[in-house]
Write a protein that holds these residues in place. Structure first.
Motif, PDB file in Angstrom:
ATOM      1  N   GLU A   1      14.917 -10.331  -0.882  1.00 41.71           N
ATOM      2  CA  GLU A   1      14.219  -8.995  -0.891  1.00 41.71           C
ATOM      3  C   GLU A   1      15.241  -8.268  -0.036  1.00 41.71           C
ATOM      4  N   SER A   2      15.305  -7.014  -0.447  1.00 40.08           N
ATOM      5  CA  SER A   2      16.272  -5.861   1.055  1.00 40.08           C
ATOM      6  C   SER A   2      16.206  -4.587   0.422  1.00 40.08           C
TER       7      SER A   2
ATOM      8  N   LEU B   1      12.643   5.458  -0.164  1.00 41.93           N
ATOM      9  CA  LEU B   1      13.754   4.081   0.417  1.00 41.93           C
ATOM     10  C   LEU B   1      13.348   2.881  -1.069  1.00 41.93           C
ATOM     11  N   ARG B   2      14.741   2.178  -1.051  1.00 43.15           N
ATOM     12  CA  ARG B   2      14.652   1.938  -2.735  1.00 43.15           C
ATOM     13  C   ARG B   2      14.797   0.505  -2.205  1.00 43.15           C
ATOM     14  N   LEU B   3      13.952  -0.308  -3.111  1.00 40.25           N
ATOM     15  CA  LEU B   3      13.795  -2.365  -2.386  1.00 40.25           C
ATOM     16  C   LEU B   3      15.164  -2.237  -3.773  1.00 40.25           C
TER      17      LEU B   3
ATOM     18  N   ALA C   1       3.721  -0.829   5.270  1.00 41.50           N
ATOM     19  CA  ALA C   1       2.795  -2.397   4.761  1.00 41.50           C
ATOM     20  C   ALA C   1       4.375  -3.324   4.642  1.00 41.50           C
ATOM     21  N   VAL C   2       4.309  -4.565   4.736  1.00 40.01           N
ATOM     22  CA  VAL C   2       5.361  -5.480   4.004  1.00 40.01           C
ATOM     23  C   VAL C   2       5.545  -5.668   2.626  1.00 40.01           C
TER      24      VAL C   2
ATOM     25  N   LYS D   1      10.030 -13.658   0.639  1.00 38.71           N
ATOM     26  CA  LYS D   1       9.183 -13.963   2.121  1.00 38.71           C
ATOM     27  C   LYS D   1       8.629 -11.944   2.897  1.00 38.71           C
ATOM     28  N   GLY D   2       9.220 -11.155   1.935  1.00 37.43           N
ATOM     29  CA  GLY D   2       9.187  -9.991   1.800  1.00 37.43           C
ATOM     30  C   GLY D   2      10.156  -8.822   3.199  1.00 37.43           C
ATOM     31  N   THR D   3       9.405  -7.307   2.699  1.00 36.63           N
ATOM     32  CA  THR D   3      10.962  -6.445   3.905  1.00 36.63           C
ATOM     33  C   THR D   3      10.050  -5.277   4.020  1.00 36.63           C
TER      34      THR D   3
END
Length: 122
Positions: free
Chosen positions: A6-7, A18-20, A91-92, A114-116
């Motif tokens: 993820e980023s 925001l854009r994940l 949150a993550v 792993k989460g961001t």
């Protein structure tokens, strides 16, 4: 083996965007479902949005109208555009893939990144 990276997380003010992004790597033919979950401090992990290979979508009620999920099947990548962010969105965020078709077979299971961390605060 399927890996998810993820980023795009970070700190943003309320009302911001925001854009994940999340890319799945490995020997992959296709992925049935790609999506995003989140876990806030002291809370259980919850579904945010998911998109099936045919581009059908499902959103949590709390993010409808503010978040948009999309995916690029050719790149095995899923995105989450988050607009009008609220402090309660802090949150993550975890990327999830379910149902991965590979040269050695079909994996009917979940894969997780792993989460961001997304923090919404003034």
């Amino acid at each position: 083996q399927v890996q998810l990276v993820e980023s795009g997380g970070g700190l943003v003010q309320p009302g911001g965007s925001l854009r994940l992004s999340c890319q799945a790597s490995g020997s992959i033919f296709s992925i049935h479902a790609m999506g995003w979950y989140r876990q806030a401090p002291g809370k259980e992990r919850e579904l945010v949005a998911t998109m099936i290979y045919d581009y059908s979508t499902h959103y949590a009620d709390s993010v409808k109208g503010r978040f948009t999920i999309s995916r690029d099947n050719a790149k095995n990548t899923v995105y989450l555009q988050m607009n009008n962010l609220k402090p309660e969105d802090t949150a993550v965020y975890y990327c999830n893939c379910r149902g991965v078709n590979t040269p050695v077979g079909y994996y009917d299971m979940d894969f997780w990144g792993k989460g961001t961390l997304v923090t919404v605060s003034s």
